[in-house]
Design a protein around this motif. Structure first.
Motif, short mmCIF file in Angstrom:
data_model
loop_
_atom_site.label_atom_id
_atom_site.label_comp_id
_atom_site.label_asym_id
_atom_site.label_seq_id
_atom_site.Cartn_x
_atom_site.Cartn_y
_atom_site.Cartn_z
N PRO A 83 -19.24 2.81 -30.49
CA PRO A 83 -19.77 1.63 -30.74
C PRO A 83 -21.60 1.89 -30.59
O PRO A 83 -21.93 2.59 -29.90
CB PRO A 83 -19.58 0.62 -29.58
N GLN A 84 -22.33 1.24 -31.55
CA GLN A 84 -23.71 1.24 -31.56
C GLN A 84 -24.55 0.98 -30.25
O GLN A 84 -25.62 1.42 -30.14
CB GLN A 84 -24.30 0.60 -32.78
N PHE A 85 -23.86 0.01 -29.24
CA PHE A 85 -24.86 -0.09 -28.32
C PHE A 85 -24.99 1.17 -27.27
O PHE A 85 -26.04 1.19 -26.49
CB PHE A 85 -24.00 -1.38 -27.38
N TRP A 86 -24.11 2.18 -27.69
CA TRP A 86 -24.20 3.45 -26.73
C TRP A 86 -25.37 4.25 -27.30
O TRP A 86 -26.38 4.72 -26.56
CB TRP A 86 -22.93 4.35 -26.84
N TYR A 87 -25.51 4.47 -28.61
CA TYR A 87 -26.89 5.21 -29.25
C TYR A 87 -27.13 4.49 -30.43
O TYR A 87 -26.44 4.82 -31.50
CB TYR A 87 -26.24 6.47 -29.07
N PRO A 88 -28.02 3.47 -30.70
CA PRO A 88 -28.26 2.66 -31.85
C PRO A 88 -28.53 3.80 -33.11
O PRO A 88 -29.24 4.77 -32.81
CB PRO A 88 -29.31 1.77 -31.54
N GLN A 95 -34.80 1.52 -31.94
CA GLN A 95 -33.93 1.11 -30.72
C GLN A 95 -33.40 2.33 -30.13
O GLN A 95 -33.58 2.93 -28.96
CB GLN A 95 -32.53 0.49 -31.09
N ARG A 96 -33.12 3.56 -30.92
CA ARG A 96 -32.69 5.00 -30.64
C ARG A 96 -33.83 5.56 -29.73
O ARG A 96 -33.60 6.19 -28.72
CB ARG A 96 -32.27 5.65 -31.88
#
Length: 128
Positions: free
Chosen positions: A85-90, A95-96
């Motif tokens: 999922p992108q919330f871990w590492y966008p 955001q990253r």
């Protein structure tokens, strides 16, 4: 077709960076094999482990022959390689960059000072 070896992670739960990598692997469901390395017994100084990491520190991962050390590098590698999922590492670069900023900051400040307390209060007192 060549067979793919399972991702191996070498760790000691006394190590905060090891715990971070293990939590990430477990929470994301990335298949892996856990290989404990008992720091208090000096297992990180064995010839076998020293071949993986000449700095004799955990965590270390071995992904089908590719060896990677340093928890922040490991976390970024895993987040980039596996479908998580992108919330871990966008994917979004801004955001990253904020995630990267935090990981660099916590590693150089909070973790650095907390490790001093751990070494003075736990490691040097040999309380285990």
């Amino acid at each position: 077709m060549a067979s793919r070896l399972p991702l191996r992670v070498y760790f000691d739960l006394l190590s905060q960076p090891s715990r971070a990598v293990l939590i990430f692997l477990r929470r994301t469901g990335i298949p892996h094999v856990e290989k404990p390395v008992a720091l208090r017994k000096g297992e990180q100084r064995s010839p076998e482990f020293t071949k993986l990491n000449p700095n004799q520190k955990v965590p270390v991962i071995v992904d089908n022959g590719f060896v990677l050390t340093e928890s922040v590098a490991i976390l970024k590698y895993l987040a980039t390689k596996y479908d998580i999922p992108q919330f871990w590492y966008p994917v979004d670069s801004m955001q990253r960059a904020k995630v990267d900023e935090y990981m660099a900051w916590q590693h150089a400040t909070v973790r650095y000072h907390a490790s001093k307390v751990f070494i003075l209060e736990v490691w040097t007192k040999k309380s285990f």
